[in-house]
Design an enzyme around this catalytic site. Structure first.
Site, PDB file in Angstrom:
ATOM      1  N   HIS A 313       0.731  -1.213   0.150  1.00 50.03           N
ATOM      2  CA  HIS A 313      -0.041  -0.113  -0.114  1.00 50.03           C
ATOM      3  C   HIS A 313       0.954   1.332   0.322  1.00 50.03           C
ATOM      4  CE1 HIS A 313      -3.118   2.762   1.152  1.00 50.03           C
ATOM      5  NE2 HIS A 313      -4.022   1.861   0.810  1.00 50.03           N
ATOM      6  N   ASP A 371      -7.790  -5.457   0.160  1.00 50.90           N
ATOM      7  CA  ASP A 371      -8.391  -6.379  -0.956  1.00 50.90           C
ATOM      8  C   ASP A 371      -7.962  -7.710  -0.658  1.00 50.90           C
ATOM      9  OD1 ASP A 371      -7.662  -3.458  -2.764  1.00 50.90           O
ATOM     10  OD2 ASP A 371      -9.571  -4.131  -2.732  1.00 50.90           O
TER      11      ASP A 371
HETATM   12  C1  SDX Z   1      -6.276   0.102  -2.668  1.00 49.47           C
HETATM   13  O1  SDX Z   1      -4.629   4.505  -1.873  1.00 49.47           O
HETATM   14  C2  SDX Z   1      -5.378   3.939  -1.253  1.00 49.47           C
HETATM   15  O2  SDX Z   1      -5.757   4.178  -0.224  1.00 49.47           O
HETATM   16  C3  SDX Z   1      -6.347   2.668  -1.943  1.00 49.47           C
HETATM   17  C4  SDX Z   1      -6.910   1.796  -1.375  1.00 49.47           C
HETATM   18  C5  SDX Z   1      -8.357   2.597  -1.048  1.00 49.47           C
HETATM   19  O3  SDX Z   1      -8.883   2.182  -0.144  1.00 49.47           O
HETATM   20  O4  SDX Z   1      -8.623   3.517  -1.759  1.00 49.47           O
HETATM   21  O5  SDX Z   1      -6.570   1.420  -0.189  1.00 49.47           O
HETATM   22  C6  SDX Z   1      -7.464   0.738  -2.043  1.00 49.47           C
HETATM   23  O6  SDX Z   1      -6.136   0.472  -3.885  1.00 49.47           O
HETATM   24  C7  SDX Z   1      -5.437  -0.800  -1.952  1.00 49.47           C
HETATM   25  C8  SDX Z   1      -4.129  -1.507  -2.805  1.00 49.47           C
HETATM   26  C9  SDX Z   1      -4.675  -2.645  -3.683  1.00 49.47           C
HETATM   27  N1  SDX Z   1      -3.678  -2.809  -4.632  1.00 49.47           N
HETATM   28  C10 SDX Z   1      -3.097  -3.982  -4.784  1.00 49.47           C
HETATM   29  O7  SDX Z   1      -3.231  -4.826  -3.719  1.00 49.47           O
HETATM   30  C11 SDX Z   1      -2.134  -4.361  -5.842  1.00 49.47           C
HETATM   31  C12 SDX Z   1      -0.772  -4.704  -5.440  1.00 49.47           C
HETATM   32  N2  SDX Z   1      -0.110  -3.636  -4.655  1.00 49.47           N
HETATM   33  C13 SDX Z   1       0.670  -2.899  -5.518  1.00 49.47           C
HETATM   34  O8  SDX Z   1       0.496  -2.905  -6.656  1.00 49.47           O
HETATM   35  C14 SDX Z   1       1.156  -1.844  -4.615  1.00 49.47           C
HETATM   36  O9  SDX Z   1       1.619  -2.333  -3.415  1.00 49.47           O
HETATM   37  C15 SDX Z   1       0.533  -0.564  -4.661  1.00 49.47           C
HETATM   38  C16 SDX Z   1       0.185   0.016  -5.883  1.00 49.47           C
HETATM   39  C17 SDX Z   1      -0.660  -0.993  -3.776  1.00 49.47           C
HETATM   40  C18 SDX Z   1       1.252   0.435  -3.852  1.00 49.47           C
HETATM   41  O10 SDX Z   1       2.389   0.872  -4.964  1.00 49.47           O
HETATM   42  P1  SDX Z   1       3.745   1.899  -4.548  1.00 49.47           P
HETATM   43  O11 SDX Z   1       3.311   2.717  -3.076  1.00 49.47           O
HETATM   44  O12 SDX Z   1       3.724   2.768  -5.567  1.00 49.47           O
HETATM   45  O13 SDX Z   1       4.977   1.239  -4.083  1.00 49.47           O
HETATM   46  P2  SDX Z   1       5.815   0.605  -5.138  1.00 49.47           P
HETATM   47  O14 SDX Z   1       5.112  -0.172  -6.298  1.00 49.47           O
HETATM   48  O15 SDX Z   1       6.945   1.682  -5.500  1.00 49.47           O
HETATM   49  O16 SDX Z   1       6.363  -0.743  -4.262  1.00 49.47           O
HETATM   50  C19 SDX Z   1       7.483  -0.650  -3.638  1.00 49.47           C
HETATM   51  C20 SDX Z   1       8.478  -1.950  -3.422  1.00 49.47           C
HETATM   52  C21 SDX Z   1       8.723  -2.079  -5.043  1.00 49.47           C
HETATM   53  O17 SDX Z   1       9.718  -3.012  -5.130  1.00 49.47           O
HETATM   54  P3  SDX Z   1      11.258  -2.184  -5.252  1.00 49.47           P
HETATM   55  O18 SDX Z   1      11.137  -1.451  -6.562  1.00 49.47           O
HETATM   56  O19 SDX Z   1      11.594  -1.690  -3.996  1.00 49.47           O
HETATM   57  O20 SDX Z   1      12.339  -3.531  -5.438  1.00 49.47           O
HETATM   58  O21 SDX Z   1       7.588  -2.889  -3.283  1.00 49.47           O
HETATM   59  C22 SDX Z   1       7.279  -3.696  -4.492  1.00 49.47           C
HETATM   60  C23 SDX Z   1       7.597  -3.028  -5.624  1.00 49.47           C
HETATM   61  O22 SDX Z   1       7.833  -3.913  -6.673  1.00 49.47           O
HETATM   62  N3  SDX Z   1       5.852  -4.332  -4.118  1.00 49.47           N
HETATM   63  C24 SDX Z   1       5.314  -5.401  -4.523  1.00 49.47           C
HETATM   64  C25 SDX Z   1       4.096  -5.239  -4.277  1.00 49.47           C
HETATM   65  N4  SDX Z   1       3.533  -4.113  -4.035  1.00 49.47           N
HETATM   66  C26 SDX Z   1       4.790  -3.492  -3.909  1.00 49.47           C
HETATM   67  N5  SDX Z   1       5.907  -6.535  -4.557  1.00 49.47           N
HETATM   68  C27 SDX Z   1       5.047  -7.508  -5.049  1.00 49.47           C
HETATM   69  N6  SDX Z   1       3.811  -7.634  -4.682  1.00 49.47           N
HETATM   70  C28 SDX Z   1       3.155  -6.479  -4.399  1.00 49.47           C
HETATM   71  N7  SDX Z   1       1.851  -6.487  -4.008  1.00 49.47           N
END
Ligand code: SDX
Length: 437
Positions: A313, A371
């Site tokens: 998140h 989720d």
């Molecule tokens: C919702 O914003 C809100 O409040 C949203 C929400 C709401 O109520 O409105 O809470 C609802 O959207 C919840 C989130 C649902 N999405 C998912 O579950 C999809 C999977 N999660 C990711 O796509 C991700 O965690 C995000 C999009 C939620 C957040 O992404 P960020 O903050 O941009 O973080 P990032 O992508 O920069 O990740 C940081 C690191 C990265 O690795 P490095 O580049 O540091 O090596 O963490 C890794 C990412 O690759 N990473 C994950 C991951 N999420 C982040 N790796 C594997 N699986 C994941 N789910």
């Protein structure tokens, strides 16, 4: 906003004049550095794609402490609201800033109940879709189409229009979501019944048919209502920011909410519940719990492009409090249905345990979000996977409206118009076609 005694000073190594930037503090949470005069005084923009360090507004609605895993709606902890209130009380709170007293609750419930039907013409929009259309494609269309019916509530700058369009949207989303579902399964639409609760009415419109009445199971109705509460608002997330930016042009509330529906559909946002359940299904097909290690390896191998859906998140760097409540609801619902041994639930808990002990996830502070478990609950209730995000949109409509109304009511608001760092071609002359090689 309360000015801080501390000022920020921006200075430049080339001797350009430095600039004092005011700092403001809220009641809780990070302070903000006011850069509104930056461009006028320095000719420079700030640069923050993804808005990782940008507060886009001054709000009093929802507060999240990502490090503590805390979520407050108008100051009330989500855990207390999910336990002591129902969704319509939560709607009243988000819209008005206070929980309703008994008479206010009765009046608000009556108001919403009396707006649950949609214009009969709405059903003809659905006929234009293929039967296998994704429900979010249908919802994006239907919500926008509402602006064609309520000309007496499309002026976003008119407080009365804002009030009645809020009630109409909250009241009609369950009807529209159930219509989107019934259309995809080829069943007739079920009209709302005014003697049912908000969640009970939705479930009846989903699962009743003209041939057989649907008797709502109280545990499932309570679980549905709690799912609505947990999804009602969440500060300035992507879809809420979309609604604010869309509404800042002065467009009507229905169009602004339709923009939120469209944004929520994405798998990185509200589409994650559908993606998380599909992911659990894929791991199940791979061999279930025994194959979790292999799946986690794929997730950690960036090339695979596989994410652990329902994890991570932008704000929560601790356990999403909604995920905890959703996991409890899983236990309640599966227990009530005699599905305690539901393989997907067991797989989800095993996956969570392994992920939370894995350095890759610990180092990145990746925890289950709202989720991760919501799909398991919805599937147990009988909601089809493709409808999960539409249910999320149903619940988030009140949050979008509260945030939109707060923006419109803010004397400081202007149309949102971000700028850019330009790295494209500088001015050049067009060559006649014959001269282009
Ligand atoms: C919702 O914003 C809100 O409040 C949203 C929400 C709401 O109520 O409105 O809470 C609802 O959207 C919840 C989130 C649902 N999405 C998912 O579950 C999809 C999977 N999660 C990711 O796509 C991700 O965690 C995000 C999009 C939620 C957040 O992404 P960020 O903050 O941009 O973080 P990032 O992508 O920069 O990740 C940081 C690191 C990265 O690795 P490095 O580049 O540091 O090596 O963490 C890794 C990412 O690759 N990473 C994950 C991951 N999420 C982040 N790796 C594997 N699986 C994941 N789910």
């Amino acid at each position: 906003m309360t000015p801080s005694d501390v000022k920020a000073t921006l200075s430049f190594s080339d001797g350009s004049p430095s600039m004092a930037l005011p700092i403001y503090k809220g009641t809780v949470g990070p302070e903000v550095i006011d850069i509104r005069k930056l461009y006028a005084q320095t000719g420079k923009f700030t640069y923050d794609p993804g808005f990782l360090s940008t507060a886009a507004c001054n709000s009093t609605i929802t507060y999240i402490d990502g490090d503590k895993g805390e979520l407050l709606y108008r100051g009330y902890p989500i855990e207390q609201l999910a336990t002591n209130c129902d969704f319509l009380e939560t709607c009243y709170l988000l819209l008005n800033g206070e929980l309703p007293n008994p008479s206010q609750k009765i009046a608000f419930t009556k108001l919403v109940t009396n707006h649950t039907m949609v214009n009969e013409q709405m059903q003809f929009f659905l006929r234009g879709f293929r039967r296998d259309a994704h429900p979010m494609a249908i919802m994006t269309g239907l919500v926008g189409a509402l602006s064609a019916f309520y000309h007496d509530s499309t002026d976003i700058n008119n407080p009365q229009h804002r009030e009645i369009s809020a009630i109409r949207l909250i009241a009609k989303m369950p009807t529209l979501v159930s219509m989107a579902y019934k259309y995809t399964v080829g069943q007739p639409y079920i009209y709302p019944k005014n003697d049912l609760s908000y969640a009970g009415n939705f479930m009846r419109m989903m699962f009743a048919t003209p041939c057989e009445e649907y008797v709502p199971n109280d545990v499932l109705v309570r679980a549905m209502d709690r799912i609505f509460i947990l999804h009602a608002d969440h500060e300035q997330n992507a879809s809420t920011s979309t609604v604010r930016l869309c509404g800042s042009s002065g467009t009507n509330p229905f169009a602004a909410i339709a923009a939120g529906v469209a944004c929520l559909w994405g798998p990185a946002h509200g589409g994650a519940n559908e993606a998380a359940l599909n992911m659990l299904g894929d791991v199940q097909k791979m061999g279930g719990v025994e194959k979790i290690g292999e799946f986690i390896k794929k997730v950690k191998d960036k090339e695979a492009g596989v994410k652990l859906m329902g994890f991570g998140h932008r704000v929560y760097k601790n356990y999403d409090p909604r995920a905890k409540l959703m996991r409890e609801t899983c236990h309640e619902v599966l227990g009530a249905l005699g599905l305690e041994n539901d393989p997907l639930f067991k797989l989800a808990m095993a996956l969570e345990k392994i992920a939370l002990e894995d350095e890759y996830f610990v180092a990145r502070k990746l925890y289950p979000n709202v989720d991760f478990y919501s799909g398991i609950v919805q599937r147990a209730i009988g909601i089809p996977v493709s409808l999960f995000t539409a249910v999320f949109a149903l619940a988030r409509t009140v949050g979008w409206i509260a945030q939109l109304n707060e923006m419109i009511g803010d004397p400081e608001y202007k149309i949102g118009r971000p700028r850019q760092l330009f790295n494209g071609a500088t001015a050049r002359d067009v060559k006649p076609l014959a001269a282009r090689v």
